[in-house]
Write a protein that holds these residues in place. Structure first.
Motif, PDB file in Angstrom:
ATOM      1  N   VAL A   1       0.820  -1.215   0.000  1.00 40.47           N
ATOM      2  CA  VAL A   1       0.000   0.000   0.000  1.00 40.47           C
ATOM      3  C   VAL A   1       0.859   1.274   0.000  1.00 40.47           C
ATOM      4  O   VAL A   1       0.581   2.207  -0.774  1.00 40.47           O
ATOM      5  N   PRO A   2       1.904   1.378   0.842  1.00 45.22           N
ATOM      6  CA  PRO A   2       2.735   2.592   0.779  1.00 45.22           C
ATOM      7  C   PRO A   2       3.364   2.819  -0.586  1.00 45.22           C
ATOM      8  O   PRO A   2       3.452   3.967  -1.040  1.00 45.22           O
ATOM      9  N   ALA A   3       3.785   1.731  -1.261  1.00 42.53           N
ATOM     10  CA  ALA A   3       4.348   1.867  -2.605  1.00 42.53           C
ATOM     11  C   ALA A   3       3.289   2.383  -3.570  1.00 42.53           C
ATOM     12  O   ALA A   3       3.566   3.242  -4.419  1.00 42.53           O
ATOM     13  N   GLY A   4       2.077   1.872  -3.433  1.00 38.16           N
ATOM     14  CA  GLY A   4       0.980   2.356  -4.264  1.00 38.16           C
ATOM     15  C   GLY A   4       0.688   3.821  -4.015  1.00 38.16           C
ATOM     16  O   GLY A   4       0.399   4.580  -4.948  1.00 38.16           O
ATOM     17  N   SER A   5       0.783   4.231  -2.753  1.00 42.89           N
ATOM     18  CA  SER A   5       0.556   5.631  -2.411  1.00 42.89           C
ATOM     19  C   SER A   5       1.634   6.527  -3.022  1.00 42.89           C
ATOM     20  O   SER A   5       1.341   7.619  -3.531  1.00 42.89           O
ATOM     21  N   LEU A   6       2.886   6.066  -2.979  1.00 44.16           N
ATOM     22  CA  LEU A   6       3.979   6.827  -3.589  1.00 44.16           C
ATOM     23  C   LEU A   6       3.771   6.969  -5.094  1.00 44.16           C
ATOM     24  O   LEU A   6       3.989   8.041  -5.672  1.00 44.16           O
ATOM     25  N   LEU A   7       3.346   5.872  -5.725  1.00 40.96           N
ATOM     26  CA  LEU A   7       3.095   5.904  -7.164  1.00 40.96           C
ATOM     27  C   LEU A   7       1.938   6.836  -7.499  1.00 40.96           C
ATOM     28  O   LEU A   7       2.011   7.625  -8.460  1.00 40.96           O
ATOM     29  N   PHE A   8       0.874   6.774  -6.705  1.00 41.05           N
ATOM     30  CA  PHE A   8      -0.281   7.644  -6.926  1.00 41.05           C
ATOM     31  C   PHE A   8       0.116   9.116  -6.802  1.00 41.05           C
ATOM     32  O   PHE A   8      -0.280   9.956  -7.623  1.00 41.05           O
ATOM     33  N   ASP A   9       0.900   9.433  -5.770  1.00 39.37           N
ATOM     34  CA  ASP A   9       1.343  10.814  -5.579  1.00 39.37           C
ATOM     35  C   ASP A   9       2.201  11.282  -6.750  1.00 39.37           C
ATOM     36  O   ASP A   9       2.119  12.439  -7.177  1.00 39.37           O
ATOM     37  N   ALA A  10       3.048  10.369  -7.285  1.00 33.06           N
ATOM     38  CA  ALA A  10       3.906  10.729  -8.410  1.00 33.06           C
ATOM     39  C   ALA A  10       3.078  11.001  -9.661  1.00 33.06           C
ATOM     40  O   ALA A  10       3.370  11.940 -10.421  1.00 33.06           O
ATOM     41  N   LEU A  11       2.045  10.201  -9.877  1.00 30.53           N
ATOM     42  CA  LEU A  11       1.221  10.355 -11.077  1.00 30.53           C
ATOM     43  C   LEU A  11       0.300  11.569 -11.004  1.00 30.53           C
ATOM     44  O   LEU A  11      -0.034  12.164 -12.036  1.00 30.53           O
ATOM     45  N   THR A  12      -0.115  11.928  -9.796  1.00 31.57           N
ATOM     46  CA  THR A  12      -1.063  13.035  -9.638  1.00 31.57           C
ATOM     47  C   THR A  12      -0.385  14.349  -9.259  1.00 31.57           C
ATOM     48  O   THR A  12      -1.056  15.384  -9.177  1.00 31.57           O
ATOM     49  N   GLY A  13       0.931  14.290  -9.016  1.00 28.34           N
ATOM     50  CA  GLY A  13       1.645  15.504  -8.631  1.00 28.34           C
ATOM     51  C   GLY A  13       1.286  15.999  -7.259  1.00 28.34           C
ATOM     52  O   GLY A  13       1.320  17.215  -6.991  1.00 28.34           O
ATOM     53  N   ALA A  14       0.966  15.080  -6.348  1.00 33.86           N
ATOM     54  CA  ALA A  14       0.528  15.474  -5.013  1.00 33.86           C
ATOM     55  C   ALA A  14       1.640  16.111  -4.189  1.00 33.86           C
ATOM     56  O   ALA A  14       1.369  16.855  -3.253  1.00 33.86           O
ATOM     57  N   ASN A  15       2.892  15.814  -4.519  1.00 31.87           N
ATOM     58  CA  ASN A  15       4.010  16.339  -3.740  1.00 31.87           C
ATOM     59  C   ASN A  15       4.633  17.588  -4.355  1.00 31.87           C
ATOM     60  O   ASN A  15       5.792  17.902  -4.085  1.00 31.87           O
ATOM     61  N   GLN A  16       3.881  18.261  -5.208  1.00 32.91           N
ATOM     62  CA  GLN A  16       4.390  19.503  -5.783  1.00 32.91           C
ATOM     63  C   GLN A  16       4.588  20.550  -4.665  1.00 32.91           C
ATOM     64  O   GLN A  16       3.856  20.531  -3.673  1.00 32.91           O
ATOM     65  N   PRO A  17       5.574  21.473  -4.779  1.00 33.05           N
ATOM     66  CA  PRO A  17       6.416  21.702  -5.960  1.00 33.05           C
ATOM     67  C   PRO A  17       7.693  20.856  -5.986  1.00 33.05           C
ATOM     68  O   PRO A  17       8.476  21.003  -6.924  1.00 33.05           O
ATOM     69  N   GLU A  18       7.945  20.034  -4.970  1.00 33.96           N
ATOM     70  CA  GLU A  18       9.155  19.210  -4.945  1.00 33.96           C
ATOM     71  C   GLU A  18       8.765  17.735  -4.823  1.00 33.96           C
ATOM     72  O   GLU A  18       8.823  17.162  -3.728  1.00 33.96           O
ATOM     73  N   PRO A  19       8.351  17.119  -5.925  1.00 37.86           N
ATOM     74  CA  PRO A  19       7.868  15.734  -5.855  1.00 37.86           C
ATOM     75  C   PRO A  19       8.923  14.745  -5.360  1.00 37.86           C
ATOM     76  O   PRO A  19       8.592  13.845  -4.588  1.00 37.86           O
ATOM     77  N   LEU A  20      10.175  14.917  -5.791  1.00 35.06           N
ATOM     78  CA  LEU A  20      11.221  13.994  -5.348  1.00 35.06           C
ATOM     79  C   LEU A  20      11.457  14.105  -3.845  1.00 35.06           C
ATOM     80  O   LEU A  20      11.625  13.096  -3.155  1.00 35.06           O
ATOM     81  N   ARG A  21      11.488  15.322  -3.366  1.00 34.72           N
ATOM     82  CA  ARG A  21      11.709  15.535  -1.933  1.00 34.72           C
ATOM     83  C   ARG A  21      10.582  14.915  -1.111  1.00 34.72           C
ATOM     84  O   ARG A  21      10.826  14.253  -0.096  1.00 34.72           O
ATOM     85  N   GLY A  22       9.341  15.115  -1.563  1.00 33.73           N
ATOM     86  CA  GLY A  22       8.210  14.531  -0.846  1.00 33.73           C
ATOM     87  C   GLY A  22       8.246  13.027  -0.857  1.00 33.73           C
ATOM     88  O   GLY A  22       8.028  12.375   0.179  1.00 33.73           O
TER      89      GLY A  22
ATOM     90  N   LEU B   1      15.984   7.623  -4.009  1.00 32.95           N
ATOM     91  CA  LEU B   1      15.328   8.906  -4.234  1.00 32.95           C
ATOM     92  C   LEU B   1      16.188  10.067  -3.750  1.00 32.95           C
ATOM     93  O   LEU B   1      16.155  11.161  -4.333  1.00 32.95           O
ATOM     94  N   TYR B   2      16.971   9.829  -2.699  1.00 35.00           N
ATOM     95  CA  TYR B   2      17.897  10.874  -2.238  1.00 35.00           C
ATOM     96  C   TYR B   2      18.951  11.162  -3.303  1.00 35.00           C
ATOM     97  O   TYR B   2      19.273  12.326  -3.585  1.00 35.00           O
ATOM     98  N   ILE B   3      19.494  10.099  -3.922  1.00 33.93           N
ATOM     99  CA  ILE B   3      20.479  10.280  -4.987  1.00 33.93           C
ATOM    100  C   ILE B   3      19.832  10.996  -6.175  1.00 33.93           C
ATOM    101  O   ILE B   3      20.435  11.882  -6.789  1.00 33.93           O
ATOM    102  N   ALA B   4      18.601  10.624  -6.495  1.00 38.03           N
ATOM    103  CA  ALA B   4      17.881  11.300  -7.581  1.00 38.03           C
ATOM    104  C   ALA B   4      17.666  12.769  -7.243  1.00 38.03           C
ATOM    105  O   ALA B   4      17.765  13.643  -8.117  1.00 38.03           O
ATOM    106  N   TYR B   5      17.385  13.057  -5.972  1.00 39.18           N
ATOM    107  CA  TYR B   5      17.183  14.436  -5.526  1.00 39.18           C
ATOM    108  C   TYR B   5      18.457  15.261  -5.693  1.00 39.18           C
ATOM    109  O   TYR B   5      18.399  16.483  -5.868  1.00 39.18           O
ATOM    110  N   GLN B   6      19.602  14.587  -5.651  1.00 38.46           N
ATOM    111  CA  GLN B   6      20.891  15.238  -5.877  1.00 38.46           C
ATOM    112  C   GLN B   6      21.256  15.246  -7.365  1.00 38.46           C
ATOM    113  O   GLN B   6      22.434  15.338  -7.707  1.00 38.46           O
ATOM    114  N   ASN B   7      20.232  15.147  -8.230  1.00 35.91           N
ATOM    115  CA  ASN B   7      20.432  15.133  -9.686  1.00 35.91           C
ATOM    116  C   ASN B   7      21.336  13.997 -10.138  1.00 35.91           C
ATOM    117  O   ASN B   7      22.128  14.150 -11.078  1.00 35.91           O
TER     118      ASN B   7
END
Length: 291
Positions: A31-52, A104-110
């Motif tokens: 379920v948490p993985a599904g929630s992360l995927l849902f947030d990524a698809l819907t942009g729920a963690n804007q303006p910093e989706p990776l950080r969220g 995701l932390y490494i991704a956040y560091q570009n």
């Protein structure tokens, strides 16, 4: 081969039979993985989706790691042996979310690996976090039956007791990276104290008695309240007495210490109720099975 089949078909028990319990837990842990995927698809963690997503996956890892530590106490208190088969699955899910958190932390560091490593080396809370992830990785790799046979049961158990050290480091990382609100870090820390105290007083193969569990629950709640008050006093200068008094004011919701007490009391009562339910002896069950 057994470990590989278990990974491919996590809803089957050691004998290869379908287990509804394992399937339910497996789906719940997704379920948490599904929630992360849902947030990524819907942009729920804007303006910093990776950080969220990074923070959410780290929180998920801590929560599930605590659940893995709860499996044995629940098995002992409820006298439900089948729960033991869930421990490895839950622990591996905790590792998976921790590795996702790191990725995701490494991704956040570009995707700058050297930059990420530099930040980890220079920032204390990141150093603690990577040590916790590495420790959890070692425990995950050695969680298979093959490693139990290679190391021997005694040495394997000694190694896997380090999960409490790993969890403590993860919780410290969780707390240090928090800004002004440490409500959830304090709650998870209090629950961890309960689990650690349980492990310290539990007899071999059994659970502590009612009064011991009650004392553990009260002690963990008090330690949580004192820890929260001390944290805010040192970090923000808020009067520690006011924070302690806030634990008695439920008009704005329950503080972490009260949640720890509620959970501890619920587990204590569950243990007591489980002891009151009559259980058929093994011989009777074997006779019925033969009949």
């Amino acid at each position: 081969m057994t470990a590989m089949l278990a990974a491919i078909t996590p809803w089957k028990d050691r004998a290869g039979a379908f287990s509804s319990l394992r399937l339910i837990v497996f789906l719940a842990l997704l379920v948490p993985a599904g929630s992360l995927l849902f947030d990524a698809l819907t942009g729920a963690n804007q303006p910093e989706p990776l950080r969220g997503a990074m923070h959410d996956s780290g929180t998920d890892a801590i929560r599930i790691l605590l659940l893995s530590l709860l499996v044995t106490p629940l098995r002992q208190m409820l006298r439900w042996p089948r729960l033991a088969e869930l421990r490895r699955m839950v622990g591996l899910f905790a590792l998976s979310y921790a590795l996702l958190h790191l990725l995701l932390y490494i991704a956040y560091q570009n995707w700058g690996l050297l930059r990420a490593l530099s930040e980890i080396a220079l920032r204390f809370y990141l150093t603690i976090g990577i040590i916790a992830v590495l420790g959890l990785t070692v425990l995950g790799i050695t969680s298979t039956d093959g490693w139990v046979h290679r190391m021997g049961g005694r040495r394997w158990r000694q190694l896997h007791r380090a999960v409490f050290v790993v969890a403590a480091l993860g919780l410290l990382h969780f707390m240090l990276q928090a800004k002004s609100d440490v409500t959830e870090p304090m709650l998870t820390a209090g629950l961890f104290l309960w689990l650690a105290a349980y492990r310290a007083v539990a007899p071999e193969g059994g659970s502590p008695g009612f009064w011991q569990l009650l004392a553990i629950s009260l002690g963990a709640a008090l330690a949580t309240a004192l820890g929260e008050a001390g944290w805010y006093a040192l970090k923000t200068g808020v009067n520690a007495r006011l924070v302690l008094e806030a634990n008695l004011d439920v008009s704005f919701g329950l503080r972490p210490a009260l949640w720890v007490l509620i959970v501890g009391l619920a587990l204590t009562l569950a243990r007591d109720l489980a002891r009151r339910i009559p259980r058929p002896n093994r011989r009777a069950r074997r006779v019925r099975a033969v009949a």
